[in-house]
Design an enzyme around this catalytic site. Structure first.
Site, mmCIF file in Angstrom:
data_model
loop_
_atom_site.group_PDB
_atom_site.id
_atom_site.type_symbol
_atom_site.label_atom_id
_atom_site.label_comp_id
_atom_site.label_asym_id
_atom_site.label_seq_id
_atom_site.Cartn_x
_atom_site.Cartn_y
_atom_site.Cartn_z
ATOM 1 N N SER A 1 34.943 46.269 37.778
ATOM 2 C CA SER A 1 35.746 45.071 38.056
ATOM 3 C C SER A 1 36.662 44.754 36.870
ATOM 4 O O SER A 1 37.473 45.594 36.477
ATOM 5 C CB SER A 1 34.815 43.905 38.393
ATOM 6 O OG SER A 1 35.517 42.825 38.921
ATOM 7 N N HIS B 1 31.191 44.372 46.491
ATOM 8 C CA HIS B 1 31.812 44.455 45.168
ATOM 9 C C HIS B 1 30.892 45.018 44.085
ATOM 10 O O HIS B 1 31.372 45.560 43.097
ATOM 11 C CB HIS B 1 32.295 43.063 44.750
ATOM 12 C CG HIS B 1 33.025 43.036 43.447
ATOM 13 N ND1 HIS B 1 34.181 43.755 43.212
ATOM 14 C CD2 HIS B 1 32.764 42.380 42.270
ATOM 15 C CE1 HIS B 1 34.607 43.537 41.980
ATOM 16 N NE2 HIS B 1 33.753 42.726 41.382
ATOM 17 N N ASP C 1 34.903 45.542 49.857
ATOM 18 C CA ASP C 1 34.921 44.756 48.622
ATOM 19 C C ASP C 1 35.729 43.479 48.850
ATOM 20 O O ASP C 1 36.934 43.534 49.095
ATOM 21 C CB ASP C 1 35.544 45.583 47.497
ATOM 22 C CG ASP C 1 35.362 44.935 46.128
ATOM 23 O OD1 ASP C 1 35.324 43.695 46.044
ATOM 24 O OD2 ASP C 1 35.271 45.680 45.138
#
Length: 375
Positions: A235, A361, A322
């Site tokens: 991320s 995610h 995601d």
């Protein structure tokens, strides 16, 4: 004659008194008559009550709507005037999840073969580090101190430097689960909290986060000998990872591979696509109000630019479902890297994970295919 007149007078008075005092029936009727309202007045009174209630409810509802509208309009101006607010929302370092854990004791999170360190990249900056040894060394690691763990980096096992995303700490649940998976596959895992996160001291910034990562990488290389060192970013950590690897390639000390999990192209495109931005995405001047303050704060995390200067093997992992970093941004980054001349002598691979798997995610570590992909 006088007696007769007196008796007549008394009877007359009695009759008058009797006429003045109503009987039971007359008494009830007179009371009902005195209490009864005119029909038109009663109807008017009955209508006033529901109308009054409806008017009061509408007044409160209208007041609430106006208040929410005022807040909605005020927030963009507040963000524009105070860019530090937007920087806080990018880093979310003040969100420490899970709460009430002692980062000095990784064993409380089930990491019995992990040691907690503290390193000092710069003056007045201290960062907390966890080092998890491969599962094969688990028994030997029990009860050992920091010098033993540092020496273990020189064993014949590859090392992964893990750079986590925003919010939370190095002790986040999904991060701990990934450390366990990587350790079971025979990797040393070294991770840390950037300055301003967890129990690390300092103020967060893109430059500072990148320098912290560089310091830890050099610390690992000084102890790992010729063992392969891979960099894994997740991320927001993918932005730190590409910043780091670009610098390493420029000084001609690249890592053995770069792994990007749920990456974006750059922070402006990610902020525009983030679910939090939905309510303002079509607000007039969205870029000027919300995206320009991020740039003003010195936050770019330009993965799309960095990959043009990286020369090492690249693996991108991204789940199609995601909700935080849209899948199309990871795919776009891959397309940029795959056509970059800097990767012409290195392998660039993109591994998607289907929506039905539900990895979203941060749950790619659950994939039974991950060991094969990494090998």
């Amino acid at each position: 004659m006088r007696k007769r007149n007196e008796s007549v007078t008394v009877e007359h008075e009695r009759a008058a008194a009797a006429a003045a005092v109503p009987g039971p029936l007359d008494k009830g009727c007179s009371l009902r008559r005195s209490l009864r309202l005119p029909s038109s007045a009663a109807a008017a009174e009955g209508m006033k009550r529901p109308l009054g209630r409806r008017y009061g409810l509408w007044f409160r509802l209208r007041k609430l709507i106006l208040w929410l509208l005022g807040v909605y309009i005020a927030i963009p101006f507040l963000v524009k005037l105070c860019p530090a607010i937007q920087a806080k929302l990018v880093f979310l370092n003040f969100v420490r999840v899970p709460y009430f854990i002692d980062l000095k004791r990784p064993q409380d999170q089930g990491l019995n073969h992990t040691c907690n360190y503290y390193l000092q990249p710069e003056e007045d900056v201290t960062i907390g580090v966890w080092h998890t040894v491969p599962a094969a060394l688990w028994k030997n690691a029990r009860g050992k101190d920091q010098p033993w763990f540092e020496e273990a980096l020189g064993s014949s096992h590859p090392v992964i430097l893990y750079l986590h995303g925003n919010a939370g700490t190095r002790g986040g649940d999904h991060r701990v689960e990934l450390y366990k998976v990587l350790s079971s596959l025979g990797y040393h895992v070294v991770t840390f909290d950037y300055r301003g996160w967890g129990d690390s001291i300092g103020s967060p910034s893109e430059r500072g986060m990148t320098y912290d990562a560089l310091h830890v990488f050099d610390w690992i290389k000084a102890r790992s000998g010729d063992n392969p060192v891979y960099i894994w970013g997740h991320s927001l950590g993918t932005g730190v990872a590409t910043n780091l690897v670009r610098r390493l390639c420029e000084r001609e000390t690249p890592p053995d591979a770069l792994i990007l999990e749920s990456p974006f192209t750059n922070i402006r495109e990610e902020a525009r696509s983030h679910p939090f931005s939905v309510i303002y995405r079509y607000f007039p001047g969205f870029d000027w109000f919300f995206l320009d303050p991020i740039t003003t704060s010195g936050i770019k995390f330009a993965n799309d630019e960095n990959v043009k200067y990286i020369s090492c093997s690249l693996l991108i992992l991204h789940a199609e479902d995601d909700p935080v970093v849209p899948f199309h941004l990871g795919k776009k980054l891959y397309n940029i890297a795959a056509t970059s001349r800097s990767f012409r002598d290195y392998k660039v691979q993109f591994v998607p994970f289907h929506t039905d798997l539900g990895y979203r995610h941060k749950y790619i570590y659950r994939s039974p295919e991950l060991p094969r992909i990494l090998r």
